[in-house]
Design an enzyme around this catalytic site. Structure first.
Site, PDB file in Angstrom:
ATOM      1  N   CYS A  38       0.786  -1.245   0.000  1.00 33.37           N
ATOM      2  CA  CYS A  38       0.000   0.000   0.000  1.00 33.37           C
ATOM      3  C   CYS A  38       0.817   1.294   0.000  1.00 33.37           C
ATOM      4  CB  CYS A  38      -0.921   0.059   1.224  1.00 33.37           C
ATOM      5  SG  CYS A  38      -1.910  -1.396   1.523  1.00 33.37           S
ATOM      6  N   HIS A  48      -2.208   6.983   4.006  1.00 34.77           N
ATOM      7  CA  HIS A  48      -1.094   6.039   4.112  1.00 34.77           C
ATOM      8  C   HIS A  48       0.274   6.595   3.729  1.00 34.77           C
ATOM      9  CE1 HIS A  48      -0.875   1.407   4.592  1.00 34.77           C
ATOM     10  NE2 HIS A  48      -1.003   2.040   5.725  1.00 34.77           N
TER      11      HIS A  48
HETATM   12 CA    CA Z   1      -3.041  -2.309  -0.554  1.00 31.11          CA
END
Ligand code: CA
Length: 517
Positions: free
Chosen positions: A74, A137
């Site tokens: 991610c 993120h």
């Molecule tokens: Ca991911």
């Protein structure tokens, strides 16, 4: 009647206004799924055919079959999307150990550096209003907040929706609206771990529809980064979708996302901005085979998330832009999420920064005119270039899935797939004689081409040159994923004082993050 000398400037002003109102400044939407696999869409062959809206979106636009993320995990994938640069350049990697996947858990000290330019920053300067919905993120500490990195609005969370936690050893993940937190997962935004029920996708979809309506009314260009995470573990879906898929809870989540995509495209049509909005659908990395029956499908490709095999990085990608992208097209262009940076800037007529290497390429000619551009794809894991694809050939310089110790604990990134000398459980260095596959006739990377063949020598000659050039011109960025500290977790998110929801934080105790694979 205006005095004669005013005629020309007035016409010029009118001309500028008209061209803007007619749509010379396009809007952009990136729909980035989380851990969705290449094989999860009906249009890519998923047999249950439960994604009618996405299949229709592909029919109305362009299906990109050979489109990649910049990383199988991610955080680095998302940092690369927004900076147009490989994680090794933008700092989303670790040097604590060789070839490790790192990301931004709550303990992470680092995040997106101020020196990095995110394309929303450049759109913003050109008059765009930018919103991120869902997972950021790129670091959760105040200096990494998306509103300090090119976004005007945010509804979502800085980390994955793991939990629930006790708020003593570990705080629950905060949810932000704009600059401030408005609550926490499992406290104010429920995800039921037993049933998988959550209405988060409904909330994230409404946020998108409202934003589109507002922007259409204001007639100002916008960029919407719709980064929702229902297909990332713990997988969730809202009540109307629970139990409706042939594929179980994961399929319920996909069905709800598909329905949401339909609602967002409908909102563009309702507000008559569909002809002026490029929408790109993709995923941040491959399906998580480690999640077993709650993970996605990577179709015919080898392994999944965390690996540099095709299943880890080839993404289900669709580009849609009525009257600009012709319908019913299939493009074999080797594409990357990093290409969004130069492509969107080019379409918005914004000059690229010249003071840094950009790894993405401008795909506007591919999208608008069906052109195919020769370019390599690099597959990185942490600080190591594991593989490279050029044309139909992919060469593995290193292979690794994860260690045997983890495998024995049931952590398997290639569940049900074992290709000898390829899905290795030790870090295997093939640099002196890379493993070469033809990914057209051998999608699953199962049958290495013989190093004695003419085909091998001819392909490797070209690939070796590309790798040499790449490494010669590579200046790694300062690694952001080396240091962890329980003191930096989400104890006191911005806005917690207003809500009376700040938590007592332990004292700072920095240590080197341990990345197992
Ligand atoms: Ca991911």
């Amino acid at each position: 009647m205006l005095p004669k000398k005013w005629h020309l400037p007035v016409l010029l002003i009118l001309g500028t206004f008209q061209s803007s109102a007619c749509g010379s400044t396009p809007n952009f939407i990136i729909m980035l799924m989380d851990d969705m696999g290449w094989g999860d869409l009906g249009v890519f062959g998923e047999p249950s055919k439960e994604t009618p809206n996405l299949d229709n979106m592909a029919a109305e636009g362009m299906l990109l079959t050979d489109f990649y993320s910049a990383n199988p995990l991610c955080s680095p994938s998302r940092a690369a999307l927004l900076t147009g640069r490989l994680p090794i350049r933008n700092g989303f990697y670790t040097t604590n150990a060789h070839a490790r996947n790192g990301y931004t858990p709550q303990e992470i000290v680092g995040g997106i550096a101020d020196e990095e330019i995110l394309f929303p920053e450049l759109l913003q300067k050109a008059g765009y209003r930018n919103k991120i919905i869902g997972k950021w993120h790129l670091g959760h500490r105040p200096q990494f907040h998306p509103l300090k990195h090119g976004f005007d609005e945010w509804f979502g969370a800085p980390n994955c929706h793991f939990g629930p936690y006790d708020n003593k050893q570990r705080p629950n993940i905060p949810v932000y609206n704009g600059m401030d937190m408005v609550g926490r997962y499992y406290e104010d935004f429920q995800i039921h771990r037993e049933t998988g029920e959550s209405n988060l996708t409904q909330i994230f979809t409404q946020q998108a529809v409202d934003f589109i309506e507002r922007q259409a009314q204001s007639q100002k260009p916008f960029f919407l980064y719709w980064a929702i995470d229902a297909t990332h573990g713990p997988v969730y879906a809202s009540k109307p979708f629970l139990g409706t898929s042939r594929r179980g809870l994961y399929g319920d989540a996909v069905k709800e996302l598909d329905s949401a995509v339909g609602q967002i495209l409908d909102a563009l049509k309702t507000h008559k901005v569909d002809d002026n909005t490029l929408v790109v659908f993709s995923s941040d990395n491959g399906g998580a085979m480690v999640s077993k029956d709650k993970g996605g499908s990577n179709g015919p490709f080898l392994c999944g998330k965390q690996t540099t095999f095709e299943g880890g990085m080839r993404e289900p990608t669709i580009a849609w832009w009525p009257k600009h992208i012709k319908p019913r097209q299939v493009s074999y262009q080797l594409g990357s999420l990093m290409d969004m940076f130069p492509t969107l800037l080019s379409l918005a007529d914004i000059t690229l920064p010249r003071d840094r290497a950009i790894d993405g390429i401008d795909l506007s000619d591919t999208l608008l005119n069906g052109k195919n551009i020769d370019r390599p794809i690099f597959y990185y894991r942490g600080n190591e270039m594991m593989a490279v694809r050029l044309g139909m050939y992919k060469a593995h310089y290193w292979t690794w899935t994860n260690g045997l110790q983890e495998l024995r604990q049931g952590i398997d990134f290639c569940r049900g797939e074992n290709v000898i000398n390829v899905t290795t459980h030790d870090q295997r260095n093939h640099t002196s004689q890379p493993l070469l596959f033809h990914v057209g006739r051998d999608l699953g990377e199962r049958y290495p081409i013989s190093p004695d063949s003419i085909e091998y020598h001819s392909a490797m000659k070209k690939i070796s040159k590309v790798v040499r050039d790449h490494k010669t011109n590579l200046t790694p960025g300062q690694p952001q994923l080396n240091w962890c500290d329980t003191g930096v977790m989400n104890w006191k998110p911005i806005g917690c004082e207003k809500l009376g929801r700040c938590l007592p934080a332990p004292s700072s105790n920095p240590y080197k993050c341990v990345w197992m694979h």
